[in-house]
Motif scaffolding. Structure first.
Motif, short mmCIF file in Angstrom:
data_model
loop_
_atom_site.label_atom_id
_atom_site.label_comp_id
_atom_site.label_asym_id
_atom_site.label_seq_id
_atom_site.Cartn_x
_atom_site.Cartn_y
_atom_site.Cartn_z
N UNK A 133 4.64 2.39 7.67
CA UNK A 133 3.69 1.35 8.06
C UNK A 133 3.71 1.13 9.57
N UNK A 134 4.44 2.00 10.27
CA UNK A 134 4.48 1.89 11.73
C UNK A 134 5.40 0.81 12.23
N UNK A 135 6.41 0.45 11.44
CA UNK A 135 7.35 -0.58 11.85
C UNK A 135 8.79 -0.08 11.69
N UNK A 176 0.84 -1.20 0.00
CA UNK A 176 0.00 0.00 0.00
C UNK A 176 0.87 1.25 0.00
N UNK A 177 1.88 1.29 0.86
CA UNK A 177 2.78 2.44 0.91
C UNK A 177 3.56 2.56 -0.39
N UNK A 178 4.06 1.45 -0.88
CA UNK A 178 4.86 1.45 -2.11
C UNK A 178 4.02 1.90 -3.30
N UNK A 232 12.80 -6.36 6.56
CA UNK A 232 11.53 -7.06 6.32
C UNK A 232 10.78 -6.43 5.16
N UNK A 233 10.87 -5.10 5.03
CA UNK A 233 10.26 -4.42 3.88
C UNK A 233 10.90 -4.94 2.60
N UNK A 244 2.60 -2.40 -8.43
CA UNK A 244 3.09 -2.12 -7.08
C UNK A 244 4.57 -1.84 -7.32
N UNK A 245 4.94 -0.56 -7.41
CA UNK A 245 6.25 -0.18 -7.96
C UNK A 245 7.42 -0.36 -6.99
#
Length: 179
Positions: free
Chosen positions: A115-117, A95-97, A123-124, A137-138
């Motif tokens: 994302x609050x992490x 979603x952020x990406x 992990x991203x 999803x870029x």
């Protein structure tokens, strides 16, 4: 499974080579950049290979993807996605990406923070390495903290990432920052 919509898949030519898309209804489930295994590998048994549609929402998607890869940029956020079955963390990363505009980038740590992490940059990166719908999803717009082009799981690796960023006229990637 009874009552579920089957998958449809097609491949199509673009400025960067032959891409492929898999749909459930009119939502994209998977996108493949050039160089992946043949379209029919690793698809569910109920996938139907279809000719490139000439009309309707699917045709509009393919037309805009081709145009984007020709340099007529589109954020592609209007394309519906089917992310069913993906882990919640991955969906949050995607979603952020997906909100990163063409020509812009974020760092892995910045995505993690959004994302609050905070502290979850690795992990991203792992989630983006499993992105089933690159380009739409870029994930190519997410860079290392030093703006260098480290690793890219799509065929062609970093060269593919660099090519997509160049098409999008992204400045500053691959260059160290002063501060």
């Amino acid at each position: 499974m009874p009552g579920t919509t089957p998958f449809d898949a097609t491949d199509f030519d673009t400025a960067i080579g032959r891409c492929a898309v898999t749909w459930r209804g009119d939502a994209v489930v998977r996108f493949r950049l050039p160089g992946h295994d043949p379209l029919t590998t690793r698809l569910p048994d109920d996938t139907h290979r279809v000719a490139t549609p000439a009309t309707g929402p699917r045709a509009a998607m393919l037309t805009r993807i081709r145009a984007h890869l020709d340099g007529d940029l589109d954020d592609l956020r209007w394309i519906p996605l089917d992310l069913a079955g993906l882990p919640e963390f991955h969906r949050a990363v995607y979603t952020v990406t997906r909100a990163i505009d063409p020509g812009r980038t974020l760092g892995y740590g910045e995505v993690a923070g959004r994302i609050g992490a905070p502290g979850a940059a690795q992990a991203v990166g792992q989630a983006l390495g499993r992105n089933p719908i690159p380009l739409i999803i870029p994930c190519h717009r997410v860079l290392a903290a030093d703006h260098a082009l480290h690793g890219f799981s799509a065929p062609g690796g970093v060269e593919t990432k660099q090519r997509l960023l160049a098409i999008e006229r992204t400045s500053g990637f691959g260059e160290p920052t002063l501060f």
